[in-house]
Write a protein that holds these residues in place. Structure first.
Motif, PDB file in Angstrom:
ATOM      1  N   LYS B  46       0.844  -1.193   0.000  1.00  0.00           N
ATOM      2  CA  LYS B  46       0.000   0.000   0.000  1.00  0.00           C
ATOM      3  C   LYS B  46       0.886   1.254   0.000  1.00  0.00           C
ATOM      4  CE  LYS B  46      -3.494   2.144   2.974  1.00  0.00           C
ATOM      5  NZ  LYS B  46      -4.208   2.029   4.264  1.00  0.00           N
ATOM      6  N   ASP B  47       1.970   1.194   0.749  1.00  0.00           N
ATOM      7  CA  ASP B  47       2.886   2.333   0.794  1.00  0.00           C
ATOM      8  C   ASP B  47       3.441   2.675  -0.580  1.00  0.00           C
ATOM      9  OD1 ASP B  47       2.530   2.778   3.423  1.00  0.00           O
ATOM     10  OD2 ASP B  47       4.480   2.086   4.098  1.00  0.00           O
ATOM     11  N   GLU B  48       3.775   1.634  -1.338  1.00  0.00           N
ATOM     12  CA  GLU B  48       4.334   1.890  -2.663  1.00  0.00           C
ATOM     13  C   GLU B  48       3.318   2.617  -3.537  1.00  0.00           C
ATOM     14  OE1 GLU B  48       7.027  -1.141  -4.901  1.00  0.00           O
ATOM     15  OE2 GLU B  48       5.251  -0.817  -6.135  1.00  0.00           O
ATOM     16  N   LEU B  49       2.053   2.232  -3.399  1.00  0.00           N
ATOM     17  CA  LEU B  49       0.991   2.911  -4.148  1.00  0.00           C
ATOM     18  C   LEU B  49       0.943   4.393  -3.785  1.00  0.00           C
ATOM     19  CD1 LEU B  49      -1.718   3.143  -5.772  1.00  0.00           C
ATOM     20  CD2 LEU B  49      -2.875   2.370  -3.693  1.00  0.00           C
ATOM     21  N   ILE B  50       0.972   4.642  -2.486  1.00  0.00           N
ATOM     22  CA  ILE B  50       0.904   6.025  -2.027  1.00  0.00           C
ATOM     23  C   ILE B  50       2.056   6.846  -2.594  1.00  0.00           C
ATOM     24  CG2 ILE B  50       1.058   7.495   0.012  1.00  0.00           C
ATOM     25  CD1 ILE B  50      -0.396   5.247   1.557  1.00  0.00           C
ATOM     26  N   ASN B  95      -8.934  16.065  -6.281  1.00  0.00           N
ATOM     27  CA  ASN B  95      -8.867  14.951  -5.332  1.00  0.00           C
ATOM     28  C   ASN B  95      -7.464  14.766  -4.790  1.00  0.00           C
ATOM     29  OD1 ASN B  95     -11.455  14.047  -4.996  1.00  0.00           O
ATOM     30  ND2 ASN B  95     -11.403  12.761  -6.827  1.00  0.00           N
ATOM     31  N   PHE B  96      -6.510  14.826  -5.700  1.00  0.00           N
ATOM     32  CA  PHE B  96      -5.129  14.697  -5.238  1.00  0.00           C
ATOM     33  C   PHE B  96      -4.731  15.863  -4.345  1.00  0.00           C
ATOM     34  CE2 PHE B  96      -0.690  15.818  -5.662  1.00  0.00           C
ATOM     35  CZ  PHE B  96      -0.127  14.696  -5.090  1.00  0.00           C
ATOM     36  N   ALA B  97      -5.137  17.051  -4.731  1.00  0.00           N
ATOM     37  CA  ALA B  97      -4.787  18.234  -3.940  1.00  0.00           C
ATOM     38  C   ALA B  97      -5.357  18.137  -2.535  1.00  0.00           C
ATOM     39  CB  ALA B  97      -5.290  19.490  -4.641  1.00  0.00           C
ATOM     40  N   LYS B  98      -6.544  17.556  -2.437  1.00  0.00           N
ATOM     41  CA  LYS B  98      -7.132  17.383  -1.107  1.00  0.00           C
ATOM     42  C   LYS B  98      -6.278  16.446  -0.259  1.00  0.00           C
ATOM     43  CE  LYS B  98     -11.936  18.129  -2.401  1.00  0.00           C
ATOM     44  NZ  LYS B  98     -13.196  17.480  -2.791  1.00  0.00           N
ATOM     45  N   ILE B  99      -5.832  15.365  -0.881  1.00  0.00           N
ATOM     46  CA  ILE B  99      -4.958  14.438  -0.177  1.00  0.00           C
ATOM     47  C   ILE B  99      -3.734  15.173   0.336  1.00  0.00           C
ATOM     48  CG2 ILE B  99      -3.472  12.410  -0.430  1.00  0.00           C
ATOM     49  CD1 ILE B  99      -5.342  11.430  -2.603  1.00  0.00           C
ATOM     50  N   LEU B 100      -3.185  15.984  -0.565  1.00  0.00           N
ATOM     51  CA  LEU B 100      -1.966  16.716  -0.238  1.00  0.00           C
ATOM     52  C   LEU B 100      -2.164  17.585   0.989  1.00  0.00           C
ATOM     53  CD1 LEU B 100       0.659  16.684  -1.848  1.00  0.00           C
ATOM     54  CD2 LEU B 100       0.062  18.931  -2.700  1.00  0.00           C
ATOM     55  N   MET B 101      -3.263  18.316   1.021  1.00  0.00           N
ATOM     56  CA  MET B 101      -3.545  19.198   2.145  1.00  0.00           C
ATOM     57  C   MET B 101      -3.699  18.400   3.432  1.00  0.00           C
ATOM     58  SD  MET B 101      -5.011  22.632   1.242  1.00  0.00           S
ATOM     59  CE  MET B 101      -3.376  23.082   1.770  1.00  0.00           C
ATOM     60  N   LYS B 102      -4.324  17.231   3.295  1.00  0.00           N
ATOM     61  CA  LYS B 102      -4.611  16.454   4.487  1.00  0.00           C
ATOM     62  C   LYS B 102      -3.383  15.784   5.065  1.00  0.00           C
ATOM     63  CE  LYS B 102      -9.447  15.319   3.594  1.00  0.00           C
ATOM     64  NZ  LYS B 102     -10.381  14.345   3.020  1.00  0.00           N
ATOM     65  N   GLU B 103      -2.533  15.274   4.184  1.00  0.00           N
ATOM     66  CA  GLU B 103      -1.464  14.413   4.669  1.00  0.00           C
ATOM     67  C   GLU B 103      -0.102  15.104   4.745  1.00  0.00           C
ATOM     68  OE1 GLU B 103      -2.334  11.273   5.478  1.00  0.00           O
ATOM     69  OE2 GLU B 103      -4.293  11.179   4.540  1.00  0.00           O
ATOM     70  N   GLN B 104      -0.013  16.256   4.077  1.00  0.00           N
ATOM     71  CA  GLN B 104       1.256  16.954   3.938  1.00  0.00           C
ATOM     72  C   GLN B 104       2.101  16.998   5.196  1.00  0.00           C
ATOM     73  OE1 GLN B 104       0.472  20.735   2.322  1.00  0.00           O
ATOM     74  NE2 GLN B 104       2.216  20.663   0.943  1.00  0.00           N
ATOM     75  N   SER B 105       1.531  17.620   6.206  1.00  0.00           N
ATOM     76  CA  SER B 105       2.364  17.915   7.368  1.00  0.00           C
ATOM     77  C   SER B 105       2.600  16.682   8.234  1.00  0.00           C
ATOM     78  CB  SER B 105       1.725  19.021   8.199  1.00  0.00           C
ATOM     79  OG  SER B 105       0.393  18.670   8.493  1.00  0.00           O
ATOM     80  N   GLY B 113       7.316  11.323   4.335  1.00  0.00           N
ATOM     81  CA  GLY B 113       7.727  12.631   4.827  1.00  0.00           C
ATOM     82  C   GLY B 113       8.866  13.197   4.009  1.00  0.00           C
ATOM     83  N   ILE B 114       9.844  12.369   3.725  1.00  0.00           N
ATOM     84  CA  ILE B 114      10.985  12.808   2.918  1.00  0.00           C
ATOM     85  C   ILE B 114      10.520  13.274   1.544  1.00  0.00           C
ATOM     86  CG2 ILE B 114      13.136  12.063   1.830  1.00  0.00           C
ATOM     87  CD1 ILE B 114      13.476  10.076   4.099  1.00  0.00           C
ATOM     88  N   LYS B 115       9.609  12.511   0.966  1.00  0.00           N
ATOM     89  CA  LYS B 115       9.089  12.842  -0.364  1.00  0.00           C
ATOM     90  C   LYS B 115       8.368  14.194  -0.345  1.00  0.00           C
ATOM     91  CE  LYS B 115       9.152  10.103  -3.627  1.00  0.00           C
ATOM     92  NZ  LYS B 115       9.192   8.760  -4.218  1.00  0.00           N
ATOM     93  N   LEU B 200      19.429  26.580   8.503  1.00  0.00           N
ATOM     94  CA  LEU B 200      19.287  25.708   9.661  1.00  0.00           C
ATOM     95  C   LEU B 200      18.112  24.758   9.476  1.00  0.00           C
ATOM     96  CD1 LEU B 200      20.656  25.280  12.306  1.00  0.00           C
ATOM     97  CD2 LEU B 200      19.159  26.980  13.346  1.00  0.00           C
ATOM     98  N   LYS B 201      17.016  25.324   9.008  1.00  0.00           N
ATOM     99  CA  LYS B 201      15.819  24.542   8.769  1.00  0.00           C
ATOM    100  C   LYS B 201      16.127  23.433   7.774  1.00  0.00           C
ATOM    101  CE  LYS B 201      11.926  24.599   5.868  1.00  0.00           C
ATOM    102  NZ  LYS B 201      11.612  25.180   4.573  1.00  0.00           N
ATOM    103  N   ARG B 202      16.835  23.808   6.730  1.00  0.00           N
ATOM    104  CA  ARG B 202      17.200  22.859   5.686  1.00  0.00           C
ATOM    105  C   ARG B 202      17.981  21.684   6.267  1.00  0.00           C
ATOM    106  NH1 ARG B 202      17.973  24.780  -0.161  1.00  0.00           N
ATOM    107  NH2 ARG B 202      15.776  24.919   0.378  1.00  0.00           N
ATOM    108  N   LEU B 203      18.904  21.979   7.135  1.00  0.00           N
ATOM    109  CA  LEU B 203      19.765  20.921   7.662  1.00  0.00           C
ATOM    110  C   LEU B 203      19.037  20.012   8.635  1.00  0.00           C
ATOM    111  CD1 LEU B 203      23.095  22.859   8.216  1.00  0.00           C
ATOM    112  CD2 LEU B 203      22.588  21.144   6.477  1.00  0.00           C
ATOM    113  N   THR B 204      18.305  20.609   9.577  1.00  0.00           N
ATOM    114  CA  THR B 204      17.699  19.787  10.623  1.00  0.00           C
ATOM    115  C   THR B 204      16.617  18.878  10.075  1.00  0.00           C
ATOM    116  OG1 THR B 204      16.193  21.597  11.118  1.00  0.00           O
ATOM    117  CG2 THR B 204      18.130  21.388  12.498  1.00  0.00           C
ATOM    118  N   ASN B 205      16.049  19.278   8.944  1.00  0.00           N
ATOM    119  CA  ASN B 205      14.915  18.511   8.446  1.00  0.00           C
ATOM    120  C   ASN B 205      15.297  17.241   7.714  1.00  0.00           C
ATOM    121  OD1 ASN B 205      12.366  19.005   9.048  1.00  0.00           O
ATOM    122  ND2 ASN B 205      12.116  20.717   7.663  1.00  0.00           N
ATOM    123  N   ASP B 206      16.486  17.235   7.206  1.00  0.00           N
ATOM    124  CA  ASP B 206      16.846  16.133   6.334  1.00  0.00           C
ATOM    125  C   ASP B 206      17.755  15.128   6.977  1.00  0.00           C
ATOM    126  OD1 ASP B 206      15.463  16.677   4.005  1.00  0.00           O
ATOM    127  OD2 ASP B 206      16.798  18.351   3.640  1.00  0.00           O
TER     128      ASP B 206
END
Lengths: 280, 280
Positions: B46-50, B95-105, B113-115, B200-206
């Motif tokens: 399922k993850d691969e699909l996502i 539909n995709f945009a809605k997913i994006l808004m919901k799951e983004q953060s 998350g990395i993606k 700093l943000k760039r570094l800590t996030n990755d």
DNA sequence: TATAATAATGACTTATTAGTCAGTTGTCAA
DNA sequence: TTGACAACTGACTAATAAGTCATTATTATA
């Protein structure tokens, strides 16, 4: 009460990391050092726990903000206080604020969605009142856009300070946003969020009452010019008061109404309403 | 390929309504009219699909936007094109945009998350480049704040048009945001997001671990078809395990890999990783 | 038509979840 | 000490999930 509070605090920690769905009651009880049974002595269900957490923190945040805004006499400090309080509050309850950012838009749980929307609306109301007080008539046409911009600032900068471990100077952040807000408030001329969109959004999101619908219908009837439009609206109004028409007839009338640009959204609301009530 | 596409399309519909967690593979296969086994012939999990869904749409959105921005000659149209394309795109794939808004953060799934962050950064880069081109030196101190404001506008107005069925005039929306952006760009003086915070943000996030990188690399290696692609990936893997190649060689290999669409983001991650470890 | 190769099936296993409840422990007044 | 009551426990149920695999259907090829 101590136990209830303990569970809420520990649950927030887990929710902030994993979200509601992926956190099990088992995990929460283990994290508290209590048994599963004990959990259900304090809360009827996992959902009840979630709602309790949302209620506790949102009412706190909202009332903090409202207090600061309504009790700041000097107008030039109001915006600053507003932003500062919001960010201070989300920094203080950072775990909860993280949950909020994560789950806000996803209203899969019906009741949760209603709750989020309720508090969102309270905040919107605070912002709107504040802006009207500060800028008065000058922003009559742009006030709803301003509310949206402010909400956008809050959301995007909250994300920055919550999910990135950067050292934050809240004073500077508030100042910076006050400057932006003042600029926009005093100079923008092109509104996008009209009163109409604002109302529509408000209505579609809630369960619209029949009284609201009637009021809107009447307004449209007054503005209607074409006979077809008038008659269709009138028939729909009758059907609304006393359902008598078959679904196909209603559908046809809605299509008629939809052809007139000023009535598009009434058609939308009516369709929503009829589908809702026939489902039950 | 037809089957894969079918599954993705039907899954998006369900994800948009219910989110990833609450949508089961069973539901997806029923919605497609296929069996559970057939699903696993197209996707390993399922993850691969996502991840496949995210990749397909995000790369589309990003490249649409980038194309519009870099190919608009007249500067005064660029911002308009930018906003218009973004909102048009999210309206088209609502539909995709809605997913994006919901799951983004909510980056509970590590790789997801990395993606998300990868594509978020691409968008940030597009905005930054655009702003630098349009306003140059004048916004040197405030450019990162401007990027944040623009992202805030996009996020809050996207929510408005996606989750509230209001009739939308995209032209007006774009104009309205262009005005706001120009105002802010030309007049704000108090920066909050300094270069330092930005870095700093760039570094800590990755924090991508070497294990994660290897796993992703292996997956790409499996899917790779062209010999050049395969060999480059393989060499990069060796270098990752035991650094031996000169920077120039690595750079070249990364460029090779970048040419294959399914590996673009691995190249990105590797570049980040190598820069990071050489900096320290 | 016969045979091999490929695609598709769905009952099955394993794992996890929310929520229950018969039984245990602790407390405190009589 | 006893008994009554509340607090607490954790093995249990029922539901649902992802993922597997022996079997069957379909298609291509000779």
């Amino acid at each position: 009460m101590g136990k209830k509070q303990l569970i809420m605090e520990k649950a927030i920690e887990l929710f902030a990391q994993q979200g509601f769905e992926l956190t099990s009651v088992q995990q929460i009880t283990e994290h508290c050092g209590i048994s599963k049974g004990a959990f259900y002595l304090s809360f009827k269900s996992k959902d009840e726990l979630i709602l309790a957490i949302i209620d506790q923190f949102m009412s706190q945040m909202i009332s903090d903000t409202d207090y600061q805004v309504t009790n700041t006499q000097e107008d030039e400090r109001t915006l600053y206080k507003f932003y500062f309080t919001i960010f201070k509050s989300s920094q203080k309850h950072s775990n909860f604020a993280k949950i909020l950012m994560k789950e806000q838009s996803q209203s899969f749980n019906k009741e949760l969605g209603i709750k989020f929307r309720y508090y969102d609306r309270l905040l919107e109301k605070i912002i709107l009142t504040m802006m009207e007080r500060l800028f008065g008539e000058k922003i009559e046409n742009t006030k709803h856009d301003l509310v949206y911009c402010i909400k956008g600032f809050i959301s995007i900068y909250s994300e920055l300070i919550l999910f990135n471990d950067v050292p934050v100077n809240l004073d500077l952040l508030a100042q910076s946003l006050v400057e932006k807000t003042n600029l926009l408030a005093s100079q923008i001329t092109i509104p996008f969020v009209t009163e109409e969109i604002f109302q529509l959004k408000r209505l579609t999101n809630d369960e619209v009452t029949i009284e609201q619908l009637l009021a809107i219908l009447d307004q449209c009837l007054n503005e209607a010019e074409e006979p077809l439009e008038k008659e269709s609206l009138s028939l729909l109004k009758q059907h609304l008061l006393e359902p008598s028409l078959s679904p196909a007839l209603v559908e046809g009338l809605l299509k008629n109404v939809h052809d007139y640009s000023n009535c598009k959204w009434v058609a939308f609301l009516l369709r929503n309403y009829f589908e809702l009530s026939s489902d039950k």
